[in-house]
Enzyme design. Structure first.
Site, mmCIF file in Angstrom:
data_model
loop_
_atom_site.group_PDB
_atom_site.id
_atom_site.type_symbol
_atom_site.label_atom_id
_atom_site.label_comp_id
_atom_site.label_asym_id
_atom_site.label_seq_id
_atom_site.Cartn_x
_atom_site.Cartn_y
_atom_site.Cartn_z
ATOM 1 N N GLU A 128 0.823 -1.205 0.000
ATOM 2 C CA GLU A 128 0.000 0.000 0.000
ATOM 3 C C GLU A 128 0.861 1.261 0.000
ATOM 4 O O GLU A 128 0.535 2.256 -0.646
ATOM 5 C CB GLU A 128 -0.935 -0.024 1.212
ATOM 6 C CG GLU A 128 -1.957 -1.148 1.108
ATOM 7 C CD GLU A 128 -2.813 -1.297 2.351
ATOM 8 O OE1 GLU A 128 -2.262 -1.726 3.397
ATOM 9 O OE2 GLU A 128 -4.005 -0.988 2.287
ATOM 10 N N GLU A 148 -4.203 -9.809 3.687
ATOM 11 C CA GLU A 148 -5.114 -9.448 4.780
ATOM 12 C C GLU A 148 -6.297 -10.395 4.941
ATOM 13 O O GLU A 148 -6.745 -10.657 6.065
ATOM 14 C CB GLU A 148 -5.620 -8.009 4.604
ATOM 15 C CG GLU A 148 -4.588 -6.940 4.929
ATOM 16 C CD GLU A 148 -3.616 -6.650 3.795
ATOM 17 O OE1 GLU A 148 -3.686 -7.346 2.758
ATOM 18 O OE2 GLU A 148 -2.801 -5.733 3.936
#
Lengths: 270, 80
Positions: A128, A148
Site C-alpha cells: 500500500e 489481509e
C-alpha cells in the site's frame, strides 16, 4: 537521519538528500520493515519536510535488509488492542487508520516525484505504501501481496482504492480474494510496476529515473502528476469504514493472535 | 514438454544453487522445508526462482501440502 528510534536504537527511517532527491530507507530489517507507530510517524515527518523543501524534487522510498516492507506491524497492533477494553478497540483502530491514511494521502499527493524502489517482500501495508508512489521500480526478486484476507481483514492503508486506480478490477479481485503473492514480472505485466531490475539494482534505477524526471520543469511535472493521479477519497473513506467493521470480530482477533504467536516471518503463508 | 524427472532435477538444482547446498545432498523425496531448513520467506524466494526458471506463475497457495521436491515438480508440471 530522523530522530525516531527503534528498540535497537537505530533510526527507524534513514534519510539522505542528494542532488534534490531524498532517499528514505525503512529501517526495521529485523521486522521486515513492518510499519509501526514510530516508523509511520517518522515517514509522515519526512514527507512533510520534503514537501516544504524547495531543494527537494523527488523522494525515493526503499527498505533495509531482505525486503521492502512486510506491511503493518501486526504484533504492535495486536498488543495495543489487547491493552484496551473491548469497547475502546473500534475507536482506537479508527484513529490508527485515520493517522495512517493522512500519511499515505500526503505521500500520494506530495508536490514531489515519488518512487518506490522495492525488493523482496512488498506485502500488505508495504504494498500500500508503494502504491502511493508515482512509480514502482522492482527488483526481479520482489513479490507483491495483499495477505489481509488470511487474517479476516481487508487492506486498511488505502490499498484497494489505489490498486484499483492503477490496474484492472479483475487484477484487484485476484490479489485481494486469493491473497496470493505475485512476482515482479507479473506485476509489471499487469501495469503495476514500471521497471523490473536485476537483483540489488532497484534503488540505482530509481535514482536514474528520478534524475531523468528532474530534467523537466518541476511545476509542469507536478501539475501532470496531480492531473493523472487523483486521490480516491470517497473509496478510501469507505475502506476505513469496512476495515473498522471487520476488525472487532472474534475471527480477526484469533487470526492476529495466531500471527503474533508464530515464530515464522510470514506465518500466514502459504 | 519436460518430463517430471527433468522438472524435479531442475528444482533440485535451483534449490541447491539458491540455498548454497550441494545438489548431491538433495533427493526428490526430501522434505524441502526440513532439508533446506527454510522458513516461509525463503520459500517465497525459491518460488520466485522457480517461476523465473520455468516461465510460469505458481500461486503460493499451491505450495500448501507440498513437502517434497517431487510433489513440487508435479505442481509445476501442471502449469507448463
Amino acid at each position: 537521519m530522523t530522530a525516531e528510534a527503534s528498540v535497537s536504537a537505530e533510526p527507524v527511517l534513514l534519510d539522505k538528500l542528494e542532488a534534490g532527491v531524498l532517499t528514505l530507507t525503512l529501517n526495521r530489517p529485523e521486522r521486515l520493515n513492518a510499519l509501526n507507530a514510530a516508523l509511520t510517524q517518522a515517514l509522515s515527518a519526512a514527507v512533510e519536510r520534503a514537501a516544504a523543501d524547495p531543494g527537494c524534487r523527488a523522494v525515493l522510498i526503499t527498505g533495509a535488509g531482505r525486503g521492502f516492507c512486510a506491511g503493518a506491524d501486526l504484533r504492535e497492533l495486536y498488543e495495543r488492542s489487547q491493552e484496551l477494553r473491548a469497547a475502546e478497540r473500534a475507536p482506537a483502530v479508527r484513529d490508527f487508520l485515520e493517522r495512517i491514511h493522512r500519511v499515505m494521502n500526503a505521500l500520494d499527493s506530495a508536490p514531489l516525484t515519488t518512487i518506490a524502489a522495492v525488493h523482496g517482500v512488498t506485502f500488505g501495508g508495504g504494498f500500500e505504501l508503494a502504491l502511493t508512489c508515482d512509480l514502482i521500480i522492482a527488483d526481479k526478486m520482489a513479490r507483491f501481496c495483499f495477505p489481509e484476507l488470511r487474517l479476516g481483514l481487508i487492506p486498511g492503508f488505502g490499498g484497494i482504492p489505489r490498486l484499483k486506480r492503477d490496474v484492472g478490477n479483475a487484477v484487484v479481485r485476484d490479489l485481494l480474494l486469493t491473497g496470493r503473492s505475485i512476482n515482479a514480472a507479473k506485476a509489471q505485466s499487469v501495469g503495476l510496476v514500471s521497471q523490473v531490475t536485476a537483483e540489488g539494482d532497484a534503488l540505482r534505477v530509481a535514482r536514474a529515473t528520478a534524475a531523468q524526471i528532474g530534467k523537466f520543469d518541476h511545476e509542469t511535472a507536478i501539475a501532470a502528476k496531480h492531473f493523472i493521479k487523483p486521490i480516491p477519497h470517497e473509496e478510501l473513506r469507505r475502506e476505513i469504514e469496512l476495515f473498522c467493521a471487520l476488525f472487532t470480530r472474534p475471527a480477526v482477533e484469533a487470526g492476529l493472535r495466531k500471527f503474533v504467536e508464530s515464530t515464522d516471518a510470514l506465518p500466514y503463508l502459504p | 514438454m519436460a518430463t517430471l524427472e527433468q522438472t524435479t532435477e531442475d528444482i533440485l538444482q535451483l534449490a541447491a544453487s539458491h540455498f548454497k547446498v550441494s545438489r548431491a545432498d538433495l533427493s526428490p523425496t526430501d522434505d524441502l522445508f526440513v532439508k533446506l531448513g527454510i522458513n516461509s520467506l525463503q520459500a517465497l524466494d525459491l518460488l520466485t526462482r522457480i517461476e523465473q526458471h520455468f516461465h510460469i506463475e505458481l500461486p503460493d497457495y499451491e505450495l500448501q501440502g507440498v513437502s517434497d521436491f517431487r510433489t513440487l515438480a508435479e505442481r509445476i508440471q501442471s502449469r507448463l
